[in-house]
Design a protein around this motif. Structure first.
Motif, PDB file in Angstrom:
ATOM      1  N   MET A   1      10.123  -3.243 -24.121  1.00 13.09           N
ATOM      2  CA  MET A   1       9.638  -4.215 -24.872  1.00 13.09           C
ATOM      3  C   MET A   1       7.899  -4.503 -24.564  1.00 13.09           C
ATOM      4  N   PHE A   2       7.099  -3.839 -24.318  1.00 12.73           N
ATOM      5  CA  PHE A   2       5.432  -3.790 -23.929  1.00 12.73           C
ATOM      6  C   PHE A   2       5.438  -5.156 -22.961  1.00 12.73           C
ATOM      7  N   MET A   3       6.904  -5.098 -21.882  1.00 11.44           N
ATOM      8  CA  MET A   3       6.321  -6.285 -20.983  1.00 11.44           C
ATOM      9  C   MET A   3       5.743  -5.517 -19.953  1.00 11.44           C
ATOM     10  N   GLN A   4       5.399  -4.470 -19.490  1.00 14.40           N
ATOM     11  CA  GLN A   4       4.429  -3.831 -18.923  1.00 14.40           C
ATOM     12  C   GLN A   4       4.741  -4.174 -16.959  1.00 14.40           C
ATOM     13  N   GLN A   5       5.477  -4.134 -17.020  1.00 17.39           N
ATOM     14  CA  GLN A   5       6.853  -4.679 -15.499  1.00 17.39           C
ATOM     15  C   GLN A   5       6.176  -3.922 -14.237  1.00 17.39           C
ATOM     16  N   MET A   6       5.905  -3.105 -13.974  1.00 16.73           N
ATOM     17  CA  MET A   6       5.409  -1.819 -13.206  1.00 16.73           C
ATOM     18  C   MET A   6       4.144  -2.323 -12.264  1.00 16.73           C
ATOM     19  N   THR A   7       4.121  -2.171 -10.940  1.00 17.19           N
ATOM     20  CA  THR A   7       2.688  -2.389 -10.128  1.00 17.19           C
ATOM     21  C   THR A   7       3.066  -1.025  -9.325  1.00 17.19           C
ATOM     22  N   ILE A   8       1.129  -0.167  -8.664  1.00 19.29           N
ATOM     23  CA  ILE A   8       1.605   0.601  -7.828  1.00 19.29           C
ATOM     24  C   ILE A   8       0.792   0.105  -6.973  1.00 19.29           C
ATOM     25  N   LEU A   9       0.987   0.240  -5.428  1.00 14.92           N
ATOM     26  CA  LEU A   9       0.484  -0.208  -4.443  1.00 14.92           C
ATOM     27  C   LEU A   9       0.087   1.140  -3.759  1.00 14.92           C
ATOM     28  N   HIS A  10      -1.182   1.431  -3.341  1.00 19.51           N
ATOM     29  CA  HIS A  10      -1.672   2.447  -2.635  1.00 19.51           C
ATOM     30  C   HIS A  10      -2.150   2.607  -1.248  1.00 19.51           C
ATOM     31  N   VAL A  11      -1.126   2.949  -0.260  1.00 23.55           N
ATOM     32  CA  VAL A  11      -0.919   2.253   0.943  1.00 23.55           C
ATOM     33  C   VAL A  11      -1.691   2.953   1.930  1.00 23.55           C
ATOM     34  N   THR A  12      -2.786   2.831   2.161  1.00 24.09           N
ATOM     35  CA  THR A  12      -4.217   3.641   2.701  1.00 24.09           C
ATOM     36  C   THR A  12      -3.955   2.744   4.806  1.00 24.09           C
ATOM     37  N   ASP A  13      -3.608   2.123   4.733  1.00 22.55           N
ATOM     38  CA  ASP A  13      -3.326   1.381   6.063  1.00 22.55           C
ATOM     39  C   ASP A  13      -2.570   1.618   6.907  1.00 22.55           C
ATOM     40  N   GLU A  14      -3.427   1.769   8.552  1.00 23.31           N
ATOM     41  CA  GLU A  14      -1.767   2.849   9.026  1.00 23.31           C
ATOM     42  C   GLU A  14      -1.339   2.574   9.708  1.00 23.31           C
ATOM     43  N   LYS A  15      -0.876   1.165  10.318  1.00 20.08           N
ATOM     44  CA  LYS A  15      -0.025   0.421  10.774  1.00 20.08           C
ATOM     45  C   LYS A  15       1.576   0.430   9.464  1.00 20.08           C
ATOM     46  N   LYS A  16       0.793  -0.266   7.696  1.00 18.11           N
ATOM     47  CA  LYS A  16       1.000   0.197   6.727  1.00 18.11           C
ATOM     48  C   LYS A  16       2.141   1.205   7.120  1.00 18.11           C
ATOM     49  N   ARG A  17       1.593   1.981   6.568  1.00 16.62           N
ATOM     50  CA  ARG A  17       2.635   4.082   6.846  1.00 16.62           C
ATOM     51  C   ARG A  17       3.089   3.742   7.378  1.00 16.62           C
ATOM     52  N   ALA A  18       3.031   3.621   9.065  1.00 19.13           N
ATOM     53  CA  ALA A  18       3.816   3.686  10.173  1.00 19.13           C
ATOM     54  C   ALA A  18       5.143   2.541   9.131  1.00 19.13           C
ATOM     55  N   ALA A  19       4.794   1.187   9.148  1.00 12.38           N
ATOM     56  CA  ALA A  19       6.228   1.021   9.212  1.00 12.38           C
ATOM     57  C   ALA A  19       7.129   1.515   7.826  1.00 12.38           C
ATOM     58  N   VAL A  20       6.416   1.834   7.024  1.00 14.19           N
ATOM     59  CA  VAL A  20       6.975   2.352   5.674  1.00 14.19           C
ATOM     60  C   VAL A  20       7.388   3.831   6.394  1.00 14.19           C
ATOM     61  N   ARG A  21       7.156   4.712   7.000  1.00 19.29           N
ATOM     62  CA  ARG A  21       7.682   5.470   7.552  1.00 19.29           C
ATOM     63  C   ARG A  21       9.271   5.103   8.732  1.00 19.29           C
ATOM     64  N   GLU A  22       8.409   4.323   9.425  1.00 20.49           N
ATOM     65  CA  GLU A  22       9.967   3.649   9.976  1.00 20.49           C
ATOM     66  C   GLU A  22      10.866   3.679   9.471  1.00 20.49           C
TER      67      GLU A  22
END
Length: 253
Positions: free
Chosen positions: A43-64
């Protein structure tokens, strides 16, 4: 079968889980973002966003959360988010209420946008001579991930994508026969399950010969394993996390 360069890459898809210690260039990332931006959208609502995670603490949390050591290690980590928040702001700025933004229907349309964009980006990644692996494991604890990424209301992380320069060459994983997956007009009343023993033997050989994590296994054994057995996991809290985010509030109707 028709074959061109795009199809060759798609037919040769392999999940890459080991990457060289290098990040993508700004040009490479921008190209992937543009590919995602041009993906089909409901419906051309474009309801998507991308987060590029570069913060090491956040990357470690996602890994966990994912319980996978390669997540957020070498390469780049992208999180694909079903995003209704942006359209909420647009409506609010025009003096309108949220309308149908909190319904399951609209949320599922955002999920469709997000999944399509993830696959589109992965196709582009592989066409660039890079590798990647889709991370459904980010939903092992959706509420924790929402907190780690500090996501606003009516957004929800759907898939992750770890991408980079491949540091392995895994074998091509055998898929189900087409005769069990593609049908004309009607879903068969009787599935040709007599084909499963042959497929199980192919899968068993694949696991026996692959370079990493060798094990003896079959497809039917996996379907009859804890993957689908009755058990309680953090993933069973997804509906609660959705409601906490203000999404799919009509699920109990």
């Amino acid at each position: 079968m028709i074959e061109n360069e795009t199809i060759k890459h798609q037919l040769n898809h392999r999940s890459i889980r080991q990457f060289k210690p290098a990040s993508l260039s700004t040009e490479q990332l921008t190209t992937l973002y543009e590919v995602a931006r041009q993906t089909s959208t409901s419906m051309f609502m474009q309801q998507m966003t991308i987060l590029h995670v570069t913060d090491e603490k956040k990357r470690a949390a996602v890994r966990e959360i994912c319980h996978q050591p390669y997540v957020g290690a070498n390469g780049d980590l992208l999180i694909f988010i079903a995003d209704l928040h942006r359209n909420q702001i647009i409506r609010q700025q025009a003096g309108n209420d949220d309308g149908r933004l909190h319904t399951t229907d609209i949320f599922l349309q955002a999920v469709e946008d997000t999944v399509l964009a993830t696959q589109n980006v992965l196709n582009a990644v592989e066409s660039m001579g890079l590798g990647g692996v889709v991370l459904g494991s980010i939903k092992n604890d959706s509420q924790k991930l929402i907190e780690v990424l500090d996501l606003p209301q009516i957004t929800f992380p759907i898939l992750g994508l770890q991408i980079g320069i491949p540091d392995q060459e895994p074998q091509l994983k055998p898929r189900l026969p087409l005769s069990l997956m593609a049908f004309e007009n009607d879903y068969p009343k009787t599935m040709p399950m007599n084909l499963m023993p042959d497929y199980d033997r192919v899968v068993n050989t694949y696991y026996d010969l692959r370079n990493a994590n060798q094990r003896v296994d079959t497809f039917t054994n996996q379907i009859n394993s804890d993957k689908l057995n009755q058990q309680v996991t953090k993933r069973d809290e997804i509906v609660a996390a959705l409601h906490q985010q203000g999404l799919a509030l009509d699920l109990n109707v």
